[in-house]
Design a protein around this motif. Structure first.
Motif, PDB file in Angstrom:
ATOM      1  N   SER A  60     -28.819  39.836   1.002  1.00  0.00           N
ATOM      2  CA  SER A  60     -29.944  40.465   0.304  1.00  0.00           C
ATOM      3  C   SER A  60     -30.524  39.508  -0.738  1.00  0.00           C
ATOM      4  O   SER A  60     -29.954  38.452  -1.032  1.00  0.00           O
ATOM      5  N   LEU A  61     -31.643  39.899  -1.312  1.00  0.00           N
ATOM      6  CA  LEU A  61     -32.278  39.108  -2.367  1.00  0.00           C
ATOM      7  C   LEU A  61     -31.336  38.943  -3.555  1.00  0.00           C
ATOM      8  O   LEU A  61     -31.182  37.840  -4.086  1.00  0.00           O
ATOM      9  N   ALA A  62     -30.676  40.011  -3.958  1.00  0.00           N
ATOM     10  CA  ALA A  62     -29.739  39.944  -5.098  1.00  0.00           C
ATOM     11  C   ALA A  62     -28.574  39.006  -4.784  1.00  0.00           C
ATOM     12  O   ALA A  62     -28.161  38.212  -5.643  1.00  0.00           O
ATOM     13  N   ASP A  63     -28.038  39.079  -3.561  1.00  0.00           N
ATOM     14  CA  ASP A  63     -26.938  38.195  -3.166  1.00  0.00           C
ATOM     15  C   ASP A  63     -27.396  36.739  -3.147  1.00  0.00           C
ATOM     16  O   ASP A  63     -26.665  35.840  -3.575  1.00  0.00           O
ATOM     17  N   ALA A  64     -28.590  36.507  -2.644  1.00  0.00           N
ATOM     18  CA  ALA A  64     -29.123  35.140  -2.583  1.00  0.00           C
ATOM     19  C   ALA A  64     -29.275  34.563  -3.984  1.00  0.00           C
ATOM     20  O   ALA A  64     -28.946  33.401  -4.225  1.00  0.00           O
ATOM     21  N   ARG A  65     -29.750  35.380  -4.915  1.00  0.00           N
ATOM     22  CA  ARG A  65     -29.898  34.912  -6.301  1.00  0.00           C
ATOM     23  C   ARG A  65     -28.537  34.616  -6.916  1.00  0.00           C
ATOM     24  O   ARG A  65     -28.379  33.633  -7.653  1.00  0.00           O
ATOM     25  N   GLN A  66     -27.543  35.438  -6.621  1.00  0.00           N
ATOM     26  CA  GLN A  66     -26.202  35.206  -7.155  1.00  0.00           C
ATOM     27  C   GLN A  66     -25.633  33.898  -6.599  1.00  0.00           C
ATOM     28  O   GLN A  66     -25.068  33.095  -7.338  1.00  0.00           O
ATOM     29  N   ARG A  67     -25.800  33.666  -5.299  1.00  0.00           N
ATOM     30  CA  ARG A  67     -25.300  32.431  -4.684  1.00  0.00           C
ATOM     31  C   ARG A  67     -26.058  31.211  -5.195  1.00  0.00           C
ATOM     32  O   ARG A  67     -25.484  30.141  -5.341  1.00  0.00           O
ATOM     33  N   ARG A  68     -27.354  31.379  -5.485  1.00  0.00           N
ATOM     34  CA  ARG A  68     -28.136  30.295  -6.085  1.00  0.00           C
ATOM     35  C   ARG A  68     -27.545  29.924  -7.436  1.00  0.00           C
ATOM     36  O   ARG A  68     -27.356  28.739  -7.746  1.00  0.00           O
ATOM     37  N   ASP A  69     -27.235  30.934  -8.248  1.00  0.00           N
ATOM     38  CA  ASP A  69     -26.674  30.685  -9.574  1.00  0.00           C
ATOM     39  C   ASP A  69     -25.320  29.985  -9.476  1.00  0.00           C
ATOM     40  O   ASP A  69     -25.021  29.082 -10.267  1.00  0.00           O
ATOM     41  N   GLU A  70     -24.499  30.379  -8.502  1.00  0.00           N
ATOM     42  CA  GLU A  70     -23.202  29.723  -8.296  1.00  0.00           C
ATOM     43  C   GLU A  70     -23.389  28.262  -7.907  1.00  0.00           C
ATOM     44  O   GLU A  70     -22.675  27.381  -8.389  1.00  0.00           O
ATOM     45  N   ALA A  71     -24.366  27.996  -7.038  1.00  0.00           N
ATOM     46  CA  ALA A  71     -24.641  26.617  -6.617  1.00  0.00           C
ATOM     47  C   ALA A  71     -25.151  25.787  -7.791  1.00  0.00           C
ATOM     48  O   ALA A  71     -24.783  24.621  -7.942  1.00  0.00           O
ATOM     49  N   LYS A  72     -25.970  26.389  -8.645  1.00  0.00           N
ATOM     50  CA  LYS A  72     -26.485  25.680  -9.823  1.00  0.00           C
ATOM     51  C   LYS A  72     -25.351  25.331 -10.793  1.00  0.00           C
ATOM     52  O   LYS A  72     -25.367  24.272 -11.423  1.00  0.00           O
ATOM     53  N   LYS A  73     -24.340  26.206 -10.896  1.00  0.00           N
ATOM     54  CA  LYS A  73     -23.187  25.911 -11.746  1.00  0.00           C
ATOM     55  C   LYS A  73     -22.409  24.722 -11.199  1.00  0.00           C
ATOM     56  O   LYS A  73     -21.942  23.863 -11.958  1.00  0.00           O
ATOM     57  N   LEU A  74     -22.269  24.658  -9.872  1.00  0.00           N
ATOM     58  CA  LEU A  74     -21.594  23.515  -9.258  1.00  0.00           C
ATOM     59  C   LEU A  74     -22.371  22.232  -9.534  1.00  0.00           C
ATOM     60  O   LEU A  74     -21.777  21.196  -9.851  1.00  0.00           O
ATOM     61  N   LEU A  75     -23.698  22.287  -9.415  1.00  0.00           N
ATOM     62  CA  LEU A  75     -24.527  21.112  -9.687  1.00  0.00           C
ATOM     63  C   LEU A  75     -24.361  20.653 -11.137  1.00  0.00           C
ATOM     64  O   LEU A  75     -24.273  19.453 -11.407  1.00  0.00           O
ATOM     65  N   ALA A  76     -24.302  21.604 -12.057  1.00  0.00           N
ATOM     66  CA  ALA A  76     -24.135  21.269 -13.473  1.00  0.00           C
ATOM     67  C   ALA A  76     -22.790  20.592 -13.726  1.00  0.00           C
ATOM     68  O   ALA A  76     -22.662  19.761 -14.630  1.00  0.00           O
ATOM     69  N   ALA A  77     -21.799  20.915 -12.882  1.00  0.00           N
ATOM     70  CA  ALA A  77     -20.478  20.304 -13.006  1.00  0.00           C
ATOM     71  C   ALA A  77     -20.377  18.994 -12.213  1.00  0.00           C
ATOM     72  O   ALA A  77     -19.306  18.393 -12.156  1.00  0.00           O
ATOM     73  N   GLY A  78     -21.486  18.574 -11.583  1.00  0.00           N
ATOM     74  CA  GLY A  78     -21.489  17.318 -10.833  1.00  0.00           C
ATOM     75  C   GLY A  78     -20.928  17.442  -9.432  1.00  0.00           C
ATOM     76  O   GLY A  78     -20.501  16.451  -8.842  1.00  0.00           O
ATOM     77  N   ILE A  79     -20.938  18.643  -8.874  1.00  0.00           N
ATOM     78  CA  ILE A  79     -20.402  18.887  -7.525  1.00  0.00           C
ATOM     79  C   ILE A  79     -21.569  19.267  -6.612  1.00  0.00           C
ATOM     80  O   ILE A  79     -22.390  20.110  -6.956  1.00  0.00           O
ATOM     81  N   ASP A  80     -21.613  18.657  -5.419  1.00  0.00           N
ATOM     82  CA  ASP A  80     -22.641  18.974  -4.431  1.00  0.00           C
ATOM     83  C   ASP A  80     -22.293  20.296  -3.749  1.00  0.00           C
ATOM     84  O   ASP A  80     -21.242  20.402  -3.116  1.00  0.00           O
ATOM     85  N   PRO A  81     -23.145  21.330  -3.879  1.00  0.00           N
ATOM     86  CA  PRO A  81     -22.832  22.629  -3.275  1.00  0.00           C
ATOM     87  C   PRO A  81     -22.654  22.568  -1.758  1.00  0.00           C
ATOM     88  O   PRO A  81     -21.804  23.276  -1.207  1.00  0.00           O
ATOM     89  N   SER A  82     -23.416  21.735  -1.077  1.00  0.00           N
ATOM     90  CA  SER A  82     -23.272  21.620   0.385  1.00  0.00           C
ATOM     91  C   SER A  82     -21.932  21.030   0.771  1.00  0.00           C
ATOM     92  O   SER A  82     -21.298  21.476   1.715  1.00  0.00           O
ATOM     93  N   ALA A  83     -21.469  20.047   0.017  1.00  0.00           N
ATOM     94  CA  ALA A  83     -20.156  19.436   0.303  1.00  0.00           C
ATOM     95  C   ALA A  83     -19.052  20.428  -0.017  1.00  0.00           C
ATOM     96  O   ALA A  83     -18.052  20.494   0.697  1.00  0.00           O
ATOM     97  N   LYS A  84     -19.216  21.199  -1.077  1.00  0.00           N
ATOM     98  CA  LYS A  84     -18.223  22.197  -1.458  1.00  0.00           C
ATOM     99  C   LYS A  84     -18.116  23.287  -0.377  1.00  0.00           C
ATOM    100  O   LYS A  84     -17.029  23.758  -0.068  1.00  0.00           O
ATOM    101  N   LYS A  85     -19.267  23.657   0.207  1.00  0.00           N
ATOM    102  CA  LYS A  85     -19.298  24.706   1.220  1.00  0.00           C
ATOM    103  C   LYS A  85     -18.538  24.279   2.483  1.00  0.00           C
ATOM    104  O   LYS A  85     -17.849  25.081   3.097  1.00  0.00           O
ATOM    105  N   THR A  86     -18.645  23.006   2.871  1.00  0.00           N
ATOM    106  CA  THR A  86     -18.013  22.532   4.094  1.00  0.00           C
ATOM    107  C   THR A  86     -16.530  22.249   3.915  1.00  0.00           C
ATOM    108  O   THR A  86     -15.790  22.171   4.895  1.00  0.00           O
ATOM    109  N   SER A  87     -16.063  22.093   2.678  1.00  0.00           N
ATOM    110  CA  SER A  87     -14.633  21.794   2.473  1.00  0.00           C
ATOM    111  C   SER A  87     -13.800  23.029   2.337  1.00  0.00           C
ATOM    112  O   SER A  87     -14.210  24.117   2.217  1.00  0.00           O
TER     113      SER A  87
END
Length: 87
Positions: A60-87
């Motif tokens: 859903s839209l709400a879930d997508a926004r939540q996952r976006r925020d989680e990915a942005k937190k990973l980026l802020a920590a210097g982690i690539d969200p796509s690489a994190k997803k595949t590992s």
């Protein structure tokens, strides 16, 4: 301008894929066959990348926004969200 549930639900396919932006890199990609995919555009180490979040309506839209925020937190920590997803 942010998306609403109504705009997402009523998004119509066209001859070419269309991006409906929500903000902060999140968008809904509507393909000509009518399928809808949530994606996040971002930059990591100077390269433009795309993080696939999921398929609407399973995500859903709400879930997508939540996952976006989680990915942005990973980026802020210097982690690539796509690489994190595949590992």
């Amino acid at each position: 301008m942010s998306l609403t549930d109504t705009k997402v639900k009523n998004a119509k396919p066209s001859e070419k894929a269309v991006k409906l932006t929500d903000g902060f890199g999140l968008y809904l990609l509507v393909h000509p066959n009518g399928s809808k995919y949530w994606q996040l555009g971002y930059r990591f180490e100077g390269k433009q990348k795309v993080f696939s979040i999921g398929v609407y309506p399973a995500v859903s839209l709400a879930d997508a926004r939540q996952r976006r925020d989680e990915a942005k937190k990973l980026l802020a920590a210097g982690i690539d969200p796509s690489a994190k997803k595949t590992s």
